[in-house]
Every structure is written in structure tokens, then in C-alpha cells.
Write a protein that holds these residues in place. Structure first.
Motif, PDB file in Angstrom:
ATOM      1  N   ARG A 158       0.559 -12.083   3.814  1.00  0.00           N
ATOM      2  CA  ARG A 158       1.025 -10.769   3.375  1.00  0.00           C
ATOM      3  C   ARG A 158       2.271 -10.936   2.503  1.00  0.00           C
ATOM      4  NH1 ARG A 158       0.468  -5.624   6.022  1.00  0.00           N
ATOM      5  NH2 ARG A 158      -0.162  -6.709   7.935  1.00  0.00           N
ATOM      6  N   LEU A 159       2.284 -10.252   1.358  1.00  0.00           N
ATOM      7  CA  LEU A 159       3.390 -10.369   0.419  1.00  0.00           C
ATOM      8  C   LEU A 159       4.381  -9.217   0.510  1.00  0.00           C
ATOM      9  CD1 LEU A 159       1.439 -11.605  -2.737  1.00  0.00           C
ATOM     10  CD2 LEU A 159       2.620 -12.981  -1.004  1.00  0.00           C
ATOM     11  N   ASP A 160       3.970  -8.077   1.082  1.00  0.00           N
ATOM     12  CA  ASP A 160       4.894  -6.951   1.174  1.00  0.00           C
ATOM     13  C   ASP A 160       4.414  -5.938   2.200  1.00  0.00           C
ATOM     14  OD1 ASP A 160       2.761  -5.605   0.015  1.00  0.00           O
ATOM     15  OD2 ASP A 160       3.923  -4.734  -1.621  1.00  0.00           O
ATOM     16  N   ARG A 161       5.314  -5.056   2.555  1.00  0.00           N
ATOM     17  CA  ARG A 161       4.994  -3.823   3.279  1.00  0.00           C
ATOM     18  C   ARG A 161       5.617  -2.704   2.457  1.00  0.00           C
ATOM     19  NH1 ARG A 161       3.025  -4.974   8.389  1.00  0.00           N
ATOM     20  NH2 ARG A 161       3.469  -7.104   9.134  1.00  0.00           N
ATOM     21  N   ASN A 162       4.927  -1.591   2.356  1.00  0.00           N
ATOM     22  CA  ASN A 162       5.367  -0.608   1.390  1.00  0.00           C
ATOM     23  C   ASN A 162       5.265   0.805   1.937  1.00  0.00           C
ATOM     24  OD1 ASN A 162       6.252  -0.081  -1.428  1.00  0.00           O
ATOM     25  ND2 ASN A 162       5.245  -2.049  -1.809  1.00  0.00           N
ATOM     26  N   GLN A 163       5.788   1.729   1.163  1.00  0.00           N
ATOM     27  CA  GLN A 163       5.657   3.153   1.454  1.00  0.00           C
ATOM     28  C   GLN A 163       4.886   3.825   0.341  1.00  0.00           C
ATOM     29  OE1 GLN A 163       9.569   4.835   2.124  1.00  0.00           O
ATOM     30  NE2 GLN A 163       9.555   4.161   4.258  1.00  0.00           N
ATOM     31  N   PHE A 238      -0.191   8.977  -6.190  1.00  0.00           N
ATOM     32  CA  PHE A 238       0.154   8.519  -4.843  1.00  0.00           C
ATOM     33  C   PHE A 238       0.051   7.003  -4.845  1.00  0.00           C
ATOM     34  CE2 PHE A 238      -0.727  12.925  -4.393  1.00  0.00           C
ATOM     35  CZ  PHE A 238       0.175  13.356  -3.431  1.00  0.00           C
ATOM     36  N   MET A 239       1.240   6.374  -4.980  1.00  0.00           N
ATOM     37  CA  MET A 239       1.329   4.939  -5.182  1.00  0.00           C
ATOM     38  C   MET A 239       2.439   4.377  -4.320  1.00  0.00           C
ATOM     39  SD  MET A 239       0.867   4.803  -9.345  1.00  0.00           S
ATOM     40  CE  MET A 239       0.656   3.014  -9.391  1.00  0.00           C
ATOM     41  N   HIS A 240       2.637   3.079  -4.406  1.00  0.00           N
ATOM     42  CA  HIS A 240       3.653   2.418  -3.603  1.00  0.00           C
ATOM     43  C   HIS A 240       5.053   2.625  -4.169  1.00  0.00           C
ATOM     44  CE1 HIS A 240       1.025  -0.706  -1.269  1.00  0.00           C
ATOM     45  NE2 HIS A 240       0.892   0.537  -0.832  1.00  0.00           N
ATOM     46  N   ALA A 241       6.021   2.573  -3.262  1.00  0.00           N
ATOM     47  CA  ALA A 241       7.419   2.663  -3.675  1.00  0.00           C
ATOM     48  C   ALA A 241       7.753   1.570  -4.689  1.00  0.00           C
ATOM     49  CB  ALA A 241       8.329   2.550  -2.451  1.00  0.00           C
ATOM     50  N   SER A 242       7.215   0.361  -4.472  1.00  0.00           N
ATOM     51  CA  SER A 242       7.505  -0.736  -5.403  1.00  0.00           C
ATOM     52  C   SER A 242       6.963  -0.450  -6.791  1.00  0.00           C
ATOM     53  CB  SER A 242       6.932  -2.049  -4.868  1.00  0.00           C
ATOM     54  OG  SER A 242       5.517  -1.986  -4.775  1.00  0.00           O
ATOM     55  N   HIS A 243       5.821   0.226  -6.891  1.00  0.00           N
ATOM     56  CA  HIS A 243       5.269   0.571  -8.209  1.00  0.00           C
ATOM     57  C   HIS A 243       6.244   1.486  -8.949  1.00  0.00           C
ATOM     58  CE1 HIS A 243       1.091  -0.051  -6.210  1.00  0.00           C
ATOM     59  NE2 HIS A 243       1.506  -1.168  -6.782  1.00  0.00           N
ATOM     60  N   PHE A 244       6.815   2.442  -8.223  1.00  0.00           N
ATOM     61  CA  PHE A 244       7.767   3.364  -8.820  1.00  0.00           C
ATOM     62  C   PHE A 244       9.069   2.644  -9.179  1.00  0.00           C
ATOM     63  CE2 PHE A 244      11.438   6.181  -8.061  1.00  0.00           C
ATOM     64  CZ  PHE A 244      11.219   7.146  -9.038  1.00  0.00           C
ATOM     65  N   ASP A 245       9.594   1.870  -8.243  1.00  0.00           N
ATOM     66  CA  ASP A 245      10.887   1.208  -8.469  1.00  0.00           C
ATOM     67  C   ASP A 245      10.829   0.208  -9.614  1.00  0.00           C
ATOM     68  OD1 ASP A 245      11.929   2.640  -6.334  1.00  0.00           O
ATOM     69  OD2 ASP A 245      11.586   1.032  -4.884  1.00  0.00           O
ATOM     70  N   PRO A 263      -0.915   2.222   4.262  1.00  0.00           N
ATOM     71  CA  PRO A 263      -1.915   1.419   4.977  1.00  0.00           C
ATOM     72  C   PRO A 263      -2.296   0.153   4.224  1.00  0.00           C
ATOM     73  CG  PRO A 263      -2.974   3.306   3.934  1.00  0.00           C
ATOM     74  CD  PRO A 263      -1.491   3.462   3.699  1.00  0.00           C
ATOM     75  N   TYR A 264      -1.767  -0.026   3.016  1.00  0.00           N
ATOM     76  CA  TYR A 264      -2.153  -1.148   2.170  1.00  0.00           C
ATOM     77  C   TYR A 264      -0.977  -2.091   1.949  1.00  0.00           C
ATOM     78  CZ  TYR A 264      -6.022   1.971   1.063  1.00  0.00           C
ATOM     79  OH  TYR A 264      -7.100   2.819   1.156  1.00  0.00           O
ATOM     80  N   SER A 265      -1.307  -3.354   1.759  1.00  0.00           N
ATOM     81  CA  SER A 265      -0.319  -4.370   1.385  1.00  0.00           C
ATOM     82  C   SER A 265      -0.929  -5.282   0.329  1.00  0.00           C
ATOM     83  CB  SER A 265       0.093  -5.220   2.593  1.00  0.00           C
ATOM     84  OG  SER A 265       0.857  -4.486   3.518  1.00  0.00           O
TER      85      SER A 265
END
Length: 294
Positions: A158-163, A238-245, A263-265
């Protein structure tokens, strides 16, 4: 010593299996389609078994073909790399990596100079086509995929956990009729990635709005295009926080202050035995050291 089929026949078989097309394989090998077909047929005669199901527009591996490809393709790839390293005068380690374009652009390419400085002999062949986890071991040495749970037969890290964020145009919160209430989504279009179909339902549930339905749902297979659509006010992504940041796009804004675990990583995946291969191991170790926050 046991007699072997011609290497050219093996090469033709692997190329057709990977492309699913005699025409495409012939172009890759700089052959005519009839010449390539003759090489594949020579291999089939040698082993006295058909390897493909011939269809009108494509060729598909049968069970024997699948088994042969799994055993012979990695050997051919290693042979190719060995010859390339000798003819180039230096060791060349080549990794065939499947990766989603947005992850590659945001998370890998900003660090590639560091990877090249650390391992100058390591070269990446980047494949951004979809369904990369299913192609690991069959054209890909490894892949970075986004999923709930990786295939249990694969090695996975696993490379990340996200919101999950609701991402919209900044004008949606700064305009004359700002979007401040999640109920307003009933009048807006939701933008969903095909590889992450449950992002909206997870966000909606965390917000306590299980019955909320958007005006429409538009599906994308490109994260970059989703962000651009959101920036242009075409919907709420509706995407991951990392995509936005990592987008660093002043046109975009997080619309609501709602905390939602995704639910995705992102996962690095490969065949377990591939971790014994030097290019896979070098890239894996660098990737984990660079991107994974323990």
C-alpha cells in the motif's frame, strides 16, 4: 540438448499475445502480417497445438497459449534485456511499469530525476493503459493501481491512505449563489472515476445523506480530465485529497468540510517472484522510501 523452436517464432507469438492483434504485432516487429502469421504457425506446428482462438478482428490466447505465455514471456524479456545491456556497453535494467496517468504526473515524475541519479542504469517503460493489475506478469513487470483490495495472488504494497474530497470550481463558493450545503448537490453533476465508483457513495454516507441523488453522474477514466471538468464548473469531482493537493490549481476548491476515509488506496503490485528481479526491487524500494509515509 533438446531442440527448441526458432527464437523469431517465440518473439512473434509473445508480441501477438500482448497486442491481441496480428497487424499491431507485425508493425512492432517491422514485418508484414502474413510473415508474422507464418512465424506463429511455425511455433504451433512445433508444439503441435493451437495457441490462439482466431476471431474476425482479433486473436485471443487459448488455455495452452496462456500457459505458454506465462512461462516464456518473462524469459524472453530477460533475454532482451541481457542483449541490450551487452550491446549498449553498460548494464541496462528495464522495468515495464503500468501506472495511472494522474499518479504518474503528480507523484512519480516530480521525483524521477532523483531515481535516475540513484540508479542511472534503471530505465522505465511507462504504460498508462487501464486494467494494469490484470496485466501484471503479462506485458508488465509491475503496476501502480488504485483499488479497494489488490489481487491476493500478487505481492502488494500500500502506497497511501486517503480521504475523499468534493472538489469543485472556486467560483462555486465565491459566486453570488455559493455552494455551502451538501443538499445543493441535488442540482449539480457528480464526476466519478471508473476505477473509483464508490467514492460518491462513501462521501454521501459519511455526510449522513444516503438518500441524496445528484442531478446526474458523469463517469471518467482520466483523473486529469476530471479535475479540468471540475475547474470549468462542469460538476463536482469526488476524488482523493492528494489529487486536489497535488494539482496546485487555484481554480479548484474543496467544497465542504466533511472528513471521509476513502475505500481506495494506491498499491504497488507485481508477481511475488518478480521481487527477485533487480529492476523491480530497485524501483519498489525507491518508491516506498520516497512516497510511503509510515
Amino acid at each position: 540438448m533438446r531442440r527448441l523452436p526458432p527464437l523469431t517464432a517465440i518473439e512473434a507469438f509473445v508480441q501477438v499475445a500482448r497486442t491481441g492483434s496480428v497487424k499491431a504485432a507485425a508493425q512492432e516487429l517491422a514485418l508484414s502480417a502474413p510473415a508474422l502469421s507464418r512465424r506463429v504457425q511455425a511455433l504451433e506446428r512445433f508444439i503441435d497445438k493451437p495457441l490462439f482462438e482466431r476471431r474476425h478482428q482479433a486473436v485471443v490466447l487459448n488455455e495452452d497459449g496462456e500457459r505458454l505465455l506465462q512461462q516464456i514471456a518473462p524469459v524472453l524479456d530477460r533475454l532482451t534485456d541481457a542483449v541490450e545491456s551487452l550491446t549498449s556497453g553498460t548494464e541496462v535494467l528495464r522495468l515495464r511499469l503500468g501506472v495511472l496517468p494522474l499518479f504518474a504526473a503528480q507523484r512519480i515524475f516530480p521525483h524521477l530525476a532523483e531515481l535516475r541519479a540513484r540508479h542511472p542504469q534503471l530505465h522505465l517503460d511507462i504504460d498508462t493503459a487501464g486494467h494494469n493489475m490484470a496485466r501484471v506478469g503479462d506485458g508488465l513487470d509491475a503496476a501502480i493501481t488504485i483499488t479497494r483490495d489488490p489481487d491476493p495472488s500478487l505481492y502488494a504494497k500500500r502506497l497511501d491512505r486517503n480521504q475523499v474530497y468534493a472538489i469543485g470550481a472556486r467560483s462555486m463558493i465565491e459566486g453570488p449563489d455559493p455552494v455551502t450545503d451538501p443538499q445543493q448537490l441535488a442540482k449539480l453533476t457528480a464526476l466519478i472515476h471508473r476505477d473509483m465508483p464508490d467514492t460518491f457513495s462513501a462521501w454521501r454516507h459519511a455526510a449522513g445523506l444516503d438518500e441524496l441523488e445528484p442531478l446526474a453522474i458523469d463517469h471518467f477514466d482520466s483523473g486529469a480530465l476530471m479535475l479540468e471538468a471540475a475547474a470549468q464548473g462542469l460538476g463536482v469531482a469526488f476524488m482523493h485529497a492528494s489529487h486536489f493537493d497535488e494539482a496546485h490549481d487555484p481554480r479548484l476548491a474543496k467544497l465542504f468540510d466533511i472528513e471521509v476515509a476513502s475505500p481506495y488506496s494506491y498499491w504497488f503490485v507485481c508477481r511475488p517472484r518478480a521481487m527477485q528481479q533487480k529492476p523491480v526491487r530497485l524501483f519498489h524500494d525507491w518508491l516506498v522510501e520516497t512516497l510511503v509515509e509510515e
